[in-house]
Design an enzyme around this catalytic site. Structure first.
Site, PDB file in Angstrom:
ATOM      1  N   SER A 297       0.879  -1.113  -0.140  1.00  9.91           N
ATOM      2  CA  SER A 297      -0.031   0.013  -0.011  1.00  9.91           C
ATOM      3  C   SER A 297       0.706   1.310  -0.065  1.00  9.91           C
ATOM      4  CB  SER A 297      -0.850  -0.136   0.990  1.00  9.91           C
ATOM      5  OG  SER A 297      -1.925   1.000   1.000  1.00  9.91           O
ATOM      6  N   ASP A 308      10.155   5.332 -10.207  1.00 11.39           N
ATOM      7  CA  ASP A 308       9.821   5.875 -11.383  1.00 11.39           C
ATOM      8  C   ASP A 308      10.656   7.130 -11.967  1.00 11.39           C
ATOM      9  OD1 ASP A 308       8.284   3.878 -11.914  1.00 11.39           O
ATOM     10  OD2 ASP A 308       6.402   4.841 -11.986  1.00 11.39           O
ATOM     11  N   LYS A 322      -0.592  -4.353  -3.250  1.00 13.21           N
ATOM     12  CA  LYS A 322      -1.707  -3.666  -2.881  1.00 13.21           C
ATOM     13  C   LYS A 322      -1.998  -2.298  -3.330  1.00 13.21           C
ATOM     14  CE  LYS A 322      -4.824  -2.457   0.749  1.00 13.21           C
ATOM     15  NZ  LYS A 322      -5.210  -0.921   0.428  1.00 13.21           N
TER      16      LYS A 322
END
Length: 472
Positions: A297, A308, A322
């Site tokens: 999460s 990224d 998740k």
């Protein structure tokens, strides 16, 4: 959306009051879908009345309705559920960083309670509960057939009272663990300085004070390193997640610009996007983020954003996966519902739901063990070997004798090589290391934690390359 919910709730309350739904034909819309909905609500009313009057033992209306609502929500996905007034109050306390219980984040899998991760310093962690463990029994009662809320409620209890959990771990035989319930005060951020210039920060969960704790930790690391912080290890292993706004704030602490995360729900117009503001707490120093199967999460939001943007190197094993957002919607005079309302996406547009985040460098956790003492011979051991004069003339005309102990770099210690000696040596070394950090005892053991050791090696290498580049 809210209007249709209100209508359904009103129809439900009418059905309860009457026992069954007696809907007149002229009240039913000509639309077939709406007609089907009313028929299903009528079915619920009939079943409710038959259970209420015919079940072998009396059951309160409150319990039947709560179970029905929870069943409706839990059938959607593992994370949607109903919170009665007590559960809702407990959840609000938990997000503030203090609550009662065992200290484990759990979900449901195949009818059993699955441990997402144990929380640092809690009864569960101290008892050796591991991420991925399945709980098949609680105090002798089988978990199969319980809802997640029922199982969690059963694991709660009076502070100091004992509870027995039956644990299923991999292919091993099930075994029982006894724990004592405690007030769980989660200090979500801890820090330590490694080797004088490498920072280590452990975030165990994302509660209301995580971002402020991280800022305080990095300030203290800069202080302790006398302004020479070379890099940072951010440990998110076994971090089950927490508050979305804290995950965004922590990501922003290391990013100077760009998207952090976006959420997309059922309605495209309700998509949200969060961007980083200028500023980096570490001033661009290299970062290694540690993740594993217990990282879920909010910790995956941070990992995905830093990966990224090429701001950090992710090391470890694939995260939990998740990738959904739960909204807690209060129900006046009752409790609240926890409803999955959106999926979240990393800056590059990746959805990690049920997939997880793959680290840049895969490093499985392993046990480090010294095989044997270094008894190999070196040049200095050879008879008549030339000495190293270091480019300067000796003080006397005598050459040093290479085989004397003071000139022999490879003298073995006078003890029997073996496993026990290696462990004793590691234990002694860890005691001799200075403790610099917010805890009285060391929170890291790089010589025993293989993944952390590799992260520190990587940062040392990056710092060395950086220093060489700047000197040239």
């Amino acid at each position: 959306m809210f209007r249709s919910t209100l209508l359904a709730a009103t129809a439900l309350s009418v059905g309860i009051a009457l026992g069954t739904f007696a809907l007149r034909p002229h009240l039913v819309s000509a639309d077939s879908k709406q007609s089907d909905t009313y028929e299903q609500l009528n079915l619920f009313g009939e079943v409710f009345e038959k259970v209420r009057t015919g079940y072998v033992e009396p059951v309160s209306d409150d319990k039947l309705i709560e179970s029905a609502v929870n069943g409706m929500l839990s059938s959607l996905d593992p994370h949607s559920s109903y919170l009665n007034a007590k559960d809702f109050a407990d959840m609000q306390v938990q997000t503030k960083g203090e609550f009662g219980g065992l200290g484990i984040e759990v979900t449901m899998q195949d009818g059993l309670v699955k441990v997402v991760s144990p929380m640092d310093g809690t009864p569960a962690a101290e008892a050796g509960i591991q991420a991925g463990d399945l709980i098949s029994g609680i105090d002798g009662d089988p978990v199969m057939g319980m809802s997640l809320n029922d199982a969690v409620e059963k694991m709660r209890g009076e502070i100091g009272s004992s509870i027995k959990l039956m644990i299923v771990r991999g292919n091993k035989d099930p075994f029982e663990v006894t724990l004592k319930r405690a007030v769980i005060t989660v200090k979500s951020v801890r820090w330590e300085l490694e080797e004088g210039n490498i920072g280590y920060v452990r975030i165990s969960s994302f509660s209301e004070k995580t971002d402020s704790g991280l800022r305080d930790a990095i300030a203290k690391l800069k202080d302790a390193s006398k302004g020479k912080l070379a890099g940072l290890v951010l440990d998110l292993r076994n971090n089950p997640g927490g508050l979305l706004d804290q995950a965004i704030a922590v990501s922003d602490d290391f990013l100077g610009k760009g998207e952090i995360v976006s959420t997309r729900g059922r309605n495209p117009d309700e998509a949200q996007r969060w961007n980083a503001e200028a500023g980096d707490l570490t001033d661009g120093k290299p970062i290694v983020v540690l993740i594993n199967g217990g990282s879920a999460s909010a910790s995956e939001i941070v990992s995905g954003a830093l990966q990224d943007h090429h701001r950090a190197i992710l090391l470890g094993t694939r995260s939990f996966g998740k990738g959904s957002v739960q909204s807690v919607i209060p129900i006046p005079n009752h409790g609240a519902i926890r409803l999955t309302t959106a999926r979240y996406y990393t800056p590059s547009g990746r959805s990690i739901q049920a997939k997880g985040i793959d680290p840049d460098i895969v490093v499985e956790q392993a046990k480090i063990e010294q095989i044997s003492e270094d008894n190999s011979r070196h040049e200095a051991d050879l008879k008549g070997a030339l000495t190293n004069k270091g480019g300067t003339a000796p003080d006397s005309g005598e050459d040093a004798v290479p085989n004397k102990p003071e000139n022999n770099a490879a003298q073995p210690e006078s003890k029997t090589p073996g496993k026990s000696d290696s462990k004793t040596s590691q234990k002694d070394q860890s005691k001799e290391k200075p403790v610099i950090g917010s805890e009285k005892e060391r929170i890291t053991q790089p010589e025993l934690d293989y993944q952390l050791g590799r992260a520190l090696d990587l940062l040392r290498g990056l710092a060395l390359v950086s220093n060489q580049s700047s000197s040239n």
